[in-house]
Scaffold this active site. Structure first.
Site, PDB file in Angstrom:
ATOM      1  N   HIS A  68      -7.998  -5.362   0.404  1.00  0.00           N
ATOM      2  CA  HIS A  68      -6.720  -4.602   0.476  1.00  0.00           C
ATOM      3  C   HIS A  68      -6.104  -5.218   1.781  1.00  0.00           C
ATOM      4  O   HIS A  68      -5.700  -4.979   2.823  1.00  0.00           O
ATOM      5  CB  HIS A  68      -7.118  -3.122   1.186  1.00  0.00           C
ATOM      6  CG  HIS A  68      -5.853  -2.304   0.839  1.00  0.00           C
ATOM      7  ND1 HIS A  68      -5.230  -1.952  -0.409  1.00  0.00           N
ATOM      8  CD2 HIS A  68      -5.273  -1.531   1.936  1.00  0.00           C
ATOM      9  CE1 HIS A  68      -4.436  -0.959   0.008  1.00  0.00           C
ATOM     10  NE2 HIS A  68      -4.310  -0.833   1.339  1.00  0.00           N
ATOM     11  N   SER A 101       0.714  -1.400   0.059  1.00  0.00           N
ATOM     12  CA  SER A 101      -0.058  -0.081  -0.083  1.00  0.00           C
ATOM     13  C   SER A 101       0.868   0.949   0.012  1.00  0.00           C
ATOM     14  O   SER A 101       1.731   1.348  -0.858  1.00  0.00           O
ATOM     15  CB  SER A 101      -1.077  -0.030   1.181  1.00  0.00           C
ATOM     16  OG  SER A 101      -2.161   0.844   1.064  1.00  0.00           O
ATOM     17  N   ASP A 154     -10.136  -4.868  -3.934  1.00  0.00           N
ATOM     18  CA  ASP A 154      -9.665  -3.947  -3.242  1.00  0.00           C
ATOM     19  C   ASP A 154     -10.448  -2.606  -3.157  1.00  0.00           C
ATOM     20  O   ASP A 154     -10.605  -1.754  -3.902  1.00  0.00           O
ATOM     21  CB  ASP A 154      -8.262  -3.502  -3.591  1.00  0.00           C
ATOM     22  CG  ASP A 154      -7.407  -2.528  -2.582  1.00  0.00           C
ATOM     23  OD1 ASP A 154      -8.149  -2.088  -1.829  1.00  0.00           O
ATOM     24  OD2 ASP A 154      -6.095  -2.868  -2.396  1.00  0.00           O
TER      25      ASP A 154
END
Length: 232
Positions: free
Chosen positions: A208, A119, A174
């Protein structure tokens, strides 16, 4: 807590089980620490590789109502159109380059170092590798994007990593960093470095986060880019 304080607290480290001849520096995501990723790498470790998972400094994050949390730089939004913390991204990138230099001083050449992250950490790893004059073995970029993408290709004009190998992974479910943002990032990367060296993998139903299948892909990539050397 701002400026160059990536040395405190000390990174979570998974040492090599024999002489370390290569290293992975992996940057966690927003609000996290390096500990969970160190545990994940301990589960897929390669004997001659040292894994370094630094902890981000704590700072107020605009995306989360200015609440303080571990963050490599400020985030205003997670869409391709969002404003970006240019000064913070560049400062964080210099700190990561200093970590790479530290490993080089420890005896591991930069071309035996993979940079990676998840991320926000993956975003920082892509930006750092593209702007670094240290030649790296590659980048593992999970569920992320390329920051300050409009500054490229100029920003990568002096990069030593035009031929580096990149493994980019993204879950197709996600909800935070949209899959399309990851796919667009892979296309942008192909215009900046040798496109034959970019692998973009998607994971069906993955939100995610990471998953076991993805970690096996990461392990294989590390083993391919950082093979054992004969003097071990």
């Amino acid at each position: 807590m701002c400026g160059n304080n990536m040395s405190a607290p000390l990174p979570a480290i998974v040492p090599a089980t024999r002489k370390a001849t290569a290293a992975v520096i992996f940057l966690h995501g927003l609000g996290d620490t390096g500990h969970g990723w160190a545990e994940a790498f301990a589960g897929i470790r390669t004997p001659h590789v040292k894994y370094i998972c630094p902890h981000a400094p704590t700072m107020p994050v605009s995306l989360n109502m200015r609440m303080s949390m571990p963050s490599w730089f400020d985030i205003y939004g997670l869409s391709p159109e969002a404003d970006e913390d240019e000064a913070g991204i560049k400062r964080a990138s210099e700190n990561v380059k200093a970590l790479i230099d530290q490993e080089v001083r420890n005896g591991i050449p930069s071309h035996r170092i993979i940079l990676g992250g998840f991320s926000q950490g993956g975003a920082l790893s892509l930006y750092t590798a593209l702007t670094a004059q240290q030649k790296l073995a590659g980048v593992v970029a999970l569920s992320c994007w390329l920051p300050l993408r409009k500054s490229f290709p100029q920003a990568s004009a002096n990069s030593a990593n035009k031929d580096m190998h990149v493994l980019q992974c993204h879950g197709d479910a996600d909800p935070l960093v949209p899959f399309i943002f990851g796919a667009q990032t892979a296309e942008k990367m192909k215009s900046l470095i040798n496109p034959a060296n970019i692998t973009f993998k998607s994971y069906r139903g993955l939100p995610h986060s990471a998953c076991p299948e993805e970690m096996i892909d990461v392990k294989r990539f590390i083993e391919k880019q950082l093979p054992a050397v004969s003097d071990e």
